[in-house]
Design an enzyme around this catalytic site. Structure first.
Site, PDB file in Angstrom:
ATOM      1  N   ALA A  15       0.944  -1.246  -0.124  1.00 57.18           N
ATOM      2  CA  ALA A  15      -0.089  -0.034  -0.075  1.00 57.18           C
ATOM      3  C   ALA A  15       1.026   1.293   0.024  1.00 57.18           C
ATOM      4  CB  ALA A  15      -0.677  -0.145   1.262  1.00 57.18           C
ATOM      5  N   GLY A  17       2.136   2.736  -2.974  1.00 53.97           N
ATOM      6  CA  GLY A  17       2.174   3.388  -4.185  1.00 53.97           C
ATOM      7  C   GLY A  17       1.443   4.678  -3.912  1.00 53.97           C
ATOM      8  N   ARG A  21      -2.829   6.957 -11.413  1.00 51.75           N
ATOM      9  CA  ARG A  21      -3.958   7.221 -12.215  1.00 51.75           C
ATOM     10  C   ARG A  21      -5.264   7.748 -11.473  1.00 51.75           C
ATOM     11  NH1 ARG A  21      -2.998   1.404 -14.584  1.00 51.75           N
ATOM     12  NH2 ARG A  21      -1.679   1.231 -12.520  1.00 51.75           N
ATOM     13  N   GLN A  78       8.333   1.894   3.283  1.00 54.44           N
ATOM     14  CA  GLN A  78       9.067   1.832   1.944  1.00 54.44           C
ATOM     15  C   GLN A  78       9.299   3.075   1.497  1.00 54.44           C
ATOM     16  OE1 GLN A  78       7.091   0.592  -1.440  1.00 54.44           O
ATOM     17  NE2 GLN A  78       8.723  -0.391  -2.416  1.00 54.44           N
ATOM     18  N   THR A  84       7.131  -3.451  -6.771  1.00 51.39           N
ATOM     19  CA  THR A  84       6.235  -4.275  -5.968  1.00 51.39           C
ATOM     20  C   THR A  84       7.368  -5.220  -5.483  1.00 51.39           C
ATOM     21  OG1 THR A  84       5.791  -5.284  -7.923  1.00 51.39           O
ATOM     22  CG2 THR A  84       3.882  -4.253  -7.111  1.00 51.39           C
ATOM     23  N   ASN A 230      -7.638   1.161  -9.983  1.00 53.12           N
ATOM     24  CA  ASN A 230      -6.693   2.007 -10.279  1.00 53.12           C
ATOM     25  C   ASN A 230      -6.993   3.599 -10.870  1.00 53.12           C
ATOM     26  OD1 ASN A 230      -4.303   0.240 -10.112  1.00 53.12           O
ATOM     27  ND2 ASN A 230      -5.250  -0.887 -11.789  1.00 53.12           N
TER      28      ASN A 230
END
Ligand code: UD1
Ligand code: CA
Length: 473
Positions: A15, A17, A21, A78, A84, A230
């Site tokens: 999670a 990212g 889009r 991260q 990924t 997305n």
């Protein structure tokens, strides 16, 4: 060595990212579906699998994402979103065990069910392979990784890296995997970044594991679960499915929903049986509705608690409480801190804020009542207004049991209207009115005992608890 039986399961939810889009200032996984942030759906589906730990990889807007996570999950950071595969590396740093299963779930698949996850793990255990990946055959595979399976090797090609021929494949990767811990650790050490995005692809690790210890695909049964989010159009598709699931669950539990198409009930809402929800209604947040209520048409309730047998039509509630048997609307606005007693009434064009209304009391028409305490059996005439704000401070109004106000009464707070007092039409009241007295004028002055009062001490007289008939004001 591959452990087959009852090896512990660790789960990683990806999670971190941004969700480019979505074209949003908010991280994708924070976008809500029926009131609940997207990432929490994946977490809820994971819980019944019984993982030792649920790690949630956060990155973009990590602080905000962490805030919505349930306390039992472990967020891991991260720092840079390098793909990924990198996200899973970060998750693995938080797992001490050598043997076990790592269940990886994308944070943007809100429709994945617990049964699919449970079955994925069972299949993986019984197959005795290095990795198992969830796949689906879709009509439209646009944007997803295409899956090619051959002799124990599962190869996934991202659309942007795919040849024309590979793009024809409609078997897609749903971003859900069961890995042997030792295998995924080892494979991720070998993955490079030779792809169109220069990222560490988890899918490359899957291919490496396949060559070493075999990998298999597991086909999704219910294609509805393949709705990944997305962009906002996909968000709407997912929300429509979740919304209908919520409505169906309420209907099966004994709630009548007259028009499911126009009824929006968030995942967190509770409704008692034999309640009827009419069209155009929104029930949101921590709203709790009792049994035998009629809610709507066009009720919009957020964090509002409604007692049994109450009626709420064409009205808005925000952090309010409506007592059993009370009646609200049409066109009432109940703001935070409004508490309506049993069998009370708030009617058309009334706004209440931070106000308690006693049992059986009525605020039937065109009133603003703020920061007030209203006793039992009170009747406020049309257009009764509390002047609770002097431009600097808010002040309280106390209206004791059995009070009657005429139309267009203005109550200049702080002020107390004594029990059973009676205010004439158009009064502007700026001083406390003793119990049992009638006051009129501007500013209001006491002229005599309230109608129906015989005593000098002003007590007694009318009954409490709203037994008095509605006088039609
Ligand atoms: C990925 C898969 C693709 C699959 C699709 C299904 C890879 C290389 N591709 O593509 O085959 O069809 O998912 O949804 O894995 N994330 C991180 N850190 C990162 C990058 C991503 O945590 O550095 C998270 C995102 O927040 C998201 C999930 O991983 O929840 C998937 O990332 P996304 O960029 O959407 O992957 P896709 O390109 O869709
Ligand atoms: Ca995705």
């Amino acid at each position: 060595m591959i452990q087959r039986r009852e090896a512990p399961v660790f789960a990683a939810v990806l999670a971190a990212g941004k969700g480019t889009r979505m074209r949003s200032n908010r991280a994708k996984v924070l976008h809500t579906i029926c009131g609940v942030p997207m990432v929490n759906y994946a977490i809820s589906a994971l819980q019944p699998v019984g993982p030792e730990q649920i790690l949630v990889v956060v990155g973009h807007q990590a602080g905000e994402v962490e805030e919505v996570l349930p306390p039992e999950v472990v967020p891991v950071l991260q720092e840079e979103q390098n793909g990924t595969g990198d996200a899973v590396r970060v998750a693995l740093e938080a797992v001490d065990e050598e043997e076990g299963i790592l269940l990886v779930v994308n944070g943007d698949g809100p429709l994945i069910s617990e049964s699919t996850l449970i079955e994925l793990v069972e299949r993986h255990r019984s197959a005795g392979v290095g990795a198992t990946v969830l796949v689906a055959e879709l009509e439209d595979a646009t944007g997803l990784g295409r899956v090619m399976e051959d002799a124990g090797v599962v190869r996934i090609v991202e659309e942007r890296d795919a040849t024309e021929e590979e793009k024809e494949v409609r078997l897609v990767n749903l971003g859900l995997y069961a890995f042997e811990l030792s295998e995924i650790r080892h494979a991720l050490e070998m993955v490079g970044t030779e792809n169109d995005q220069g990222e560490v692809y988890l899918t490359d690790a899957l291919e490496i594991i396949g060559r070493k210890s075999r990998a298999v695909t597991f086909r999704l049964k219910n294609l509805q679960e393949a709705n990944l989010v997305n962009d906002r159009a996909q968000l709407a598709v997912a929300e429509e499915i979740v919304r209908r699931h919520i409505l169906d669950a309420h209907m099966r539990a004994g709630v009548t929903v007259r028009d499911p198409v126009s009824t929006h009930i968030e995942a967190t809402v509770e409704i008692g049986r034999d309640t009827v929800v009419l069209p155009g209604t929104f029930l949101r947040g921590e709203t709790k509705i009792g049994s035998d209520c009629v809610i709507g048409p066009s009720a919009d309730l957020l964090d509002t608690v409604v007692g049994d047998g109450a009626l709420v039509e064409h009205s808005v509630g925000r952090g309010a409480e409506v007592g059993a048997g009370a009646s609200v609307g049409p066109f009432a606005y109940l703001r935070p801190g409004t508490v309506l007693g049993e069998v009370s009434k708030v009617g058309a064009y009334c706004e209440l804020k931070n106000t308690q209304v006693g049992a059986g009391s009525k605020v039937p028409h065109l009133s603003y009542i703020g920061d007030a305490e209203i006793g039992e059996g009170v009747n406020l005439g049309a257009g009764t207004i509390t002047a609770n704000y002097d431009g600097k401070d808010k002040h309280r109004t106390t209206i004791e049991d059995g009070v009657f106000t005429g139309i267009n009464t203005n109550l200049i707070a702080p002020i107390t209207i004594g029990e059973n007092a009676y205010l004439g039409a158009g009064s502007v009241v700026n001083k406390d009115i003793p119990a049992g007295k009638m006051a009129v004028g501007m500013p209001a002055r006491v002229i005599r005992d309230a109608p129906g009062k015989a005593s000098e001490d002003g007590a007694g007289g009318r009954s409490r608890g709203g037994k008095k008939k509605d006088q039609g004001h």
